[in-house]
Scaffold this motif. Structure first.
Motif, PDB file in Angstrom:
ATOM      1  N   LEU A   1     -33.767   8.540   0.052  1.00 30.88           N
ATOM      2  CA  LEU A   1     -32.542   7.973  -0.607  1.00 30.88           C
ATOM      3  C   LEU A   1     -32.721   7.041  -1.545  1.00 30.88           C
ATOM      4  O   LEU A   1     -32.193   5.970  -1.552  1.00 30.88           O
ATOM      5  CB  LEU A   1     -31.625   7.782   0.531  1.00 30.88           C
ATOM      6  N   TRP A   2     -33.281   7.521  -2.591  1.00 34.75           N
ATOM      7  CA  TRP A   2     -33.595   6.845  -3.951  1.00 34.75           C
ATOM      8  C   TRP A   2     -33.436   7.314  -5.246  1.00 34.75           C
ATOM      9  O   TRP A   2     -33.335   8.526  -5.218  1.00 34.75           O
ATOM     10  CB  TRP A   2     -34.821   5.936  -3.779  1.00 34.75           C
ATOM     11  N   GLU A   3     -33.505   6.692  -6.365  1.00 30.98           N
ATOM     12  CA  GLU A   3     -33.258   7.097  -7.753  1.00 30.98           C
ATOM     13  C   GLU A   3     -34.159   6.060  -8.442  1.00 30.98           C
ATOM     14  O   GLU A   3     -33.962   5.030  -8.030  1.00 30.98           O
ATOM     15  CB  GLU A   3     -31.837   7.228  -8.147  1.00 30.98           C
ATOM     16  N   PHE A   4     -34.595   6.413  -9.282  1.00 34.84           N
ATOM     17  CA  PHE A   4     -35.524   5.715 -10.172  1.00 34.84           C
ATOM     18  C   PHE A   4     -34.778   5.882 -11.635  1.00 34.84           C
ATOM     19  O   PHE A   4     -35.155   7.046 -12.524  1.00 34.84           O
ATOM     20  CB  PHE A   4     -36.829   6.217 -10.143  1.00 34.84           C
ATOM     21  N   HIS A   5     -34.145   4.873 -11.949  1.00 32.54           N
ATOM     22  CA  HIS A   5     -33.625   4.832 -13.412  1.00 32.54           C
ATOM     23  C   HIS A   5     -34.187   4.261 -14.509  1.00 32.54           C
ATOM     24  O   HIS A   5     -34.701   3.196 -14.522  1.00 32.54           O
ATOM     25  CB  HIS A   5     -32.221   4.304 -13.235  1.00 32.54           C
ATOM     26  N   ARG A   6     -34.567   5.071 -15.623  1.00 36.48           N
ATOM     27  CA  ARG A   6     -35.500   4.492 -16.821  1.00 36.48           C
ATOM     28  C   ARG A   6     -34.680   3.906 -17.871  1.00 36.48           C
ATOM     29  O   ARG A   6     -33.640   4.886 -18.315  1.00 36.48           O
ATOM     30  CB  ARG A   6     -36.553   5.709 -17.090  1.00 36.48           C
ATOM     31  N   VAL A   7     -34.633   2.939 -18.217  1.00 33.32           N
ATOM     32  CA  VAL A   7     -34.048   2.456 -19.443  1.00 33.32           C
ATOM     33  C   VAL A   7     -35.132   2.279 -20.731  1.00 33.32           C
ATOM     34  O   VAL A   7     -35.972   1.482 -20.665  1.00 33.32           O
ATOM     35  CB  VAL A   7     -33.535   1.095 -19.066  1.00 33.32           C
TER      36      VAL A   7
ATOM     37  N   GLU B   1     -40.300  -0.684 -21.417  1.00 36.10           N
ATOM     38  CA  GLU B   1     -39.349   0.134 -20.478  1.00 36.10           C
ATOM     39  C   GLU B   1     -38.903  -0.596 -19.311  1.00 36.10           C
ATOM     40  O   GLU B   1     -39.656  -1.236 -18.634  1.00 36.10           O
ATOM     41  CB  GLU B   1     -40.032   1.484 -20.397  1.00 36.10           C
ATOM     42  N   LEU B   2     -37.703  -0.517 -18.900  1.00 37.01           N
ATOM     43  CA  LEU B   2     -37.398  -0.854 -17.446  1.00 37.01           C
ATOM     44  C   LEU B   2     -37.129   0.070 -16.714  1.00 37.01           C
ATOM     45  O   LEU B   2     -36.477   1.308 -17.221  1.00 37.01           O
ATOM     46  CB  LEU B   2     -36.106  -2.134 -17.970  1.00 37.01           C
ATOM     47  N   VAL B   3     -37.432  -0.276 -15.308  1.00 37.74           N
ATOM     48  CA  VAL B   3     -37.161   0.913 -14.495  1.00 37.74           C
ATOM     49  C   VAL B   3     -36.314   0.302 -13.237  1.00 37.74           C
ATOM     50  O   VAL B   3     -36.824  -0.899 -12.712  1.00 37.74           O
ATOM     51  CB  VAL B   3     -38.498   1.731 -13.976  1.00 37.74           C
ATOM     52  N   ALA B   4     -35.208   0.802 -12.950  1.00 35.46           N
ATOM     53  CA  ALA B   4     -34.425   0.303 -11.814  1.00 35.46           C
ATOM     54  C   ALA B   4     -34.540   1.178 -10.638  1.00 35.46           C
ATOM     55  O   ALA B   4     -34.566   2.527 -11.036  1.00 35.46           O
ATOM     56  CB  ALA B   4     -32.850   0.247 -12.068  1.00 35.46           C
ATOM     57  N   PHE B   5     -34.967   0.654  -9.469  1.00 34.29           N
ATOM     58  CA  PHE B   5     -35.252   1.247  -8.194  1.00 34.29           C
ATOM     59  C   PHE B   5     -33.815   1.096  -7.572  1.00 34.29           C
ATOM     60  O   PHE B   5     -33.462  -0.200  -7.183  1.00 34.29           O
ATOM     61  CB  PHE B   5     -36.253   0.767  -7.538  1.00 34.29           C
ATOM     62  N   VAL B   6     -33.124   2.243  -6.976  1.00 30.94           N
ATOM     63  CA  VAL B   6     -31.741   2.320  -6.613  1.00 30.94           C
ATOM     64  C   VAL B   6     -31.863   3.166  -5.146  1.00 30.94           C
ATOM     65  O   VAL B   6     -32.501   4.047  -5.004  1.00 30.94           O
ATOM     66  CB  VAL B   6     -30.901   2.930  -7.609  1.00 30.94           C
ATOM     67  N   VAL B   7     -30.950   2.524  -4.452  1.00 30.65           N
ATOM     68  CA  VAL B   7     -30.665   3.231  -3.081  1.00 30.65           C
ATOM     69  C   VAL B   7     -29.532   4.101  -3.200  1.00 30.65           C
ATOM     70  O   VAL B   7     -28.757   3.321  -3.682  1.00 30.65           O
ATOM     71  CB  VAL B   7     -31.095   2.327  -1.903  1.00 30.65           C
ATOM     72  N   THR B   8     -29.407   5.141  -2.452  1.00 32.85           N
ATOM     73  CA  THR B   8     -28.452   6.088  -2.363  1.00 32.85           C
ATOM     74  C   THR B   8     -27.888   6.613  -1.062  1.00 32.85           C
ATOM     75  O   THR B   8     -28.037   7.572  -0.867  1.00 32.85           O
ATOM     76  CB  THR B   8     -28.565   7.325  -3.423  1.00 32.85           C
ATOM     77  N   PRO B   9     -27.318   5.566  -0.493  1.00 31.70           N
ATOM     78  CA  PRO B   9     -26.916   5.977   1.245  1.00 31.70           C
ATOM     79  C   PRO B   9     -25.808   7.064   1.037  1.00 31.70           C
ATOM     80  O   PRO B   9     -25.924   7.852   2.282  1.00 31.70           O
ATOM     81  CB  PRO B   9     -26.454   4.513   1.664  1.00 31.70           C
ATOM     82  N   TYR B  10     -25.146   7.420  -0.031  1.00 32.02           N
ATOM     83  CA  TYR B  10     -24.163   8.216   0.271  1.00 32.02           C
ATOM     84  C   TYR B  10     -24.558   9.728   0.250  1.00 32.02           C
ATOM     85  O   TYR B  10     -24.133  10.621   0.258  1.00 32.02           O
ATOM     86  CB  TYR B  10     -23.091   7.972  -0.980  1.00 32.02           C
ATOM     87  N   LYS B  11     -25.925   9.739  -0.028  1.00 31.08           N
ATOM     88  CA  LYS B  11     -26.533  11.210  -0.147  1.00 31.08           C
ATOM     89  C   LYS B  11     -27.206  11.607   1.148  1.00 31.08           C
ATOM     90  O   LYS B  11     -27.818  12.690   1.039  1.00 31.08           O
ATOM     91  CB  LYS B  11     -27.565  11.205  -1.414  1.00 31.08           C
ATOM     92  N   TRP B  12     -27.003  10.924   2.233  1.00 28.39           N
ATOM     93  CA  TRP B  12     -27.660  11.082   3.708  1.00 28.39           C
ATOM     94  C   TRP B  12     -27.499  12.427   3.983  1.00 28.39           C
ATOM     95  O   TRP B  12     -28.424  13.340   4.670  1.00 28.39           O
ATOM     96  CB  TRP B  12     -27.271   9.950   4.350  1.00 28.39           C
ATOM     97  N   GLN B  13     -26.217  13.247   3.923  1.00 27.41           N
ATOM     98  CA  GLN B  13     -25.937  14.492   4.480  1.00 27.41           C
ATOM     99  C   GLN B  13     -26.750  15.590   3.872  1.00 27.41           C
ATOM    100  O   GLN B  13     -27.464  16.306   4.497  1.00 27.41           O
ATOM    101  CB  GLN B  13     -24.481  14.828   4.512  1.00 27.41           C
ATOM    102  N   GLY B  14     -26.838  15.608   2.449  1.00 30.86           N
ATOM    103  CA  GLY B  14     -27.543  16.414   1.773  1.00 30.86           C
ATOM    104  C   GLY B  14     -28.969  16.423   2.206  1.00 30.86           C
ATOM    105  O   GLY B  14     -29.855  17.538   2.424  1.00 30.86           O
ATOM    106  N   ARG B  15     -29.712  14.977   2.354  1.00 31.70           N
ATOM    107  CA  ARG B  15     -30.986  15.021   2.807  1.00 31.70           C
ATOM    108  C   ARG B  15     -31.474  15.444   4.184  1.00 31.70           C
ATOM    109  O   ARG B  15     -32.438  16.049   4.359  1.00 31.70           O
ATOM    110  CB  ARG B  15     -31.485  13.632   2.405  1.00 31.70           C
ATOM    111  N   ALA B  16     -30.447  15.164   4.594  1.00 27.73           N
ATOM    112  CA  ALA B  16     -30.537  15.550   6.340  1.00 27.73           C
ATOM    113  C   ALA B  16     -30.604  16.999   6.473  1.00 27.73           C
ATOM    114  O   ALA B  16     -31.497  17.541   7.243  1.00 27.73           O
ATOM    115  CB  ALA B  16     -29.628  15.101   7.145  1.00 27.73           C
ATOM    116  N   GLU B  17     -29.913  17.687   5.584  1.00 26.87           N
ATOM    117  CA  GLU B  17     -29.976  19.174   5.644  1.00 26.87           C
ATOM    118  C   GLU B  17     -31.180  19.756   4.878  1.00 26.87           C
ATOM    119  O   GLU B  17     -31.701  20.815   5.534  1.00 26.87           O
ATOM    120  CB  GLU B  17     -28.482  19.654   5.017  1.00 26.87           C
ATOM    121  N   MET B  18     -31.504  19.167   4.108  1.00 26.10           N
ATOM    122  CA  MET B  18     -32.795  19.550   3.201  1.00 26.10           C
ATOM    123  C   MET B  18     -34.030  19.437   4.404  1.00 26.10           C
ATOM    124  O   MET B  18     -34.612  20.194   4.634  1.00 26.10           O
ATOM    125  CB  MET B  18     -33.091  18.612   2.242  1.00 26.10           C
TER     126      MET B  18
END
Length: 242
Positions: free
Chosen positions: A50-56, A80-97
């Motif tokens: 449940l993460w995303e890596f945003h490159r600026v 370059e700047l990289v933001a490490f982001v958590v995405t708790p709202y994606k838990w259902q899709g990840r659980a199904e995966m």
């Protein structure tokens, strides 16, 4: 000591939090891409990822984000700047995966191990990850956990805030992998927690429930980019055997 051990030791010792980068040295943005691909292999809780890596990368957005990072040199001079982001709202899709992967891995098996693994993602994960706006479900889980824990070992960190901590821990593991990989590429990094999270989320167009763990500046170190010699408390204070 083997060559692998020696090289890894040198890599870890060479990594420093660099706060000023060389603006006149060519920067390979592909190194960031390669390092993030390795970061995505990092261990994480229940393999939920449940993460995303945003490159600026663009100069305009980098300057904006640098100001949001309180004008720190590690942000202002970064290539370059990289933001490490958590995405708790994606838990259902990840659980199904994960459940689908378990079914594939244990195809044709009906033993206890296979059933327990599938139950984990179809029953336990939804039980722990499902939350309401006010955290009442988590409060109910906490009461149940304490009651069951009277007679047997029981997971105690089951509230909404506990889950938030869990996700940031996983994101931090990925960030450490990324910083180590960047050092192996010959570049330097600096993890930053000092930023205006509200403005940063707006700039990165993140949804309300996303959270930024840290923002990492990347580039080639300058001599003045390392403020002092590395110092740590004595290992005897922090390495404890039982």
């Amino acid at each position: 000591m083997s060559d692998t051990q020696r090289l890894f030791k040198e890599l870890i010792h060479s990594r420093r939090s660099v706060r000023k980068y060389d603006q006149n040295t060519e920067f390979d943005h592909k190194a960031v891409e390669r390092s993030l691909e390795l970061a995505a292999l990092s261990p994480n809780s229940s393999n939920m990822q449940l993460w995303e890596f945003h490159r600026v990368i663009s100069e305009d957005k980098r300057q904006q984000l640098a100001e949001i990072c309180m004008g720190q040199n590690a942000a202002k001079t970064a290539n370059e700047l990289v933001a490490f982001v958590v995405t708790p709202y994606k838990w259902q899709g990840r659980a199904e995966m994960n459940a689908a992967q378990i079914r594939k891995a244990f195809d044709g098996r009906e033993d206890a191990t296979a059933k327990r693994a599938l139950k984990y993602y179809e029953k336990l994960i939804p039980f722990v990850y499902r939350n309401d706006k006010f955290g009442l479900l988590g409060f109910g889980r906490k009461i149940l956990s304490n009651i069951l824990g009277l007679k047997r070992p029981m997971l105690r960190e089951v509230t909404k805030s506990d889950l938030r901590v869990c996700l940031h821990k996983s994101s931090s593991l990925a960030a450490m992998t990324f910083m180590t990989a960047m050092r192996a590429e010959g570049y330097d990094t600096c993890p930053m927690e000092g930023f205006d999270s509200k403005r940063a989320k707006k700039l990165l167009e993140l949804p309300k429930d996303a959270e930024i763990t840290m923002i990492i500046g990347c580039g080639k170190r300058t001599e003045e980019g390392i403020y002092s010699e590395r110092h740590r408390v004595d290992n005897k204070e922090v390495i404890i055997s039982h």
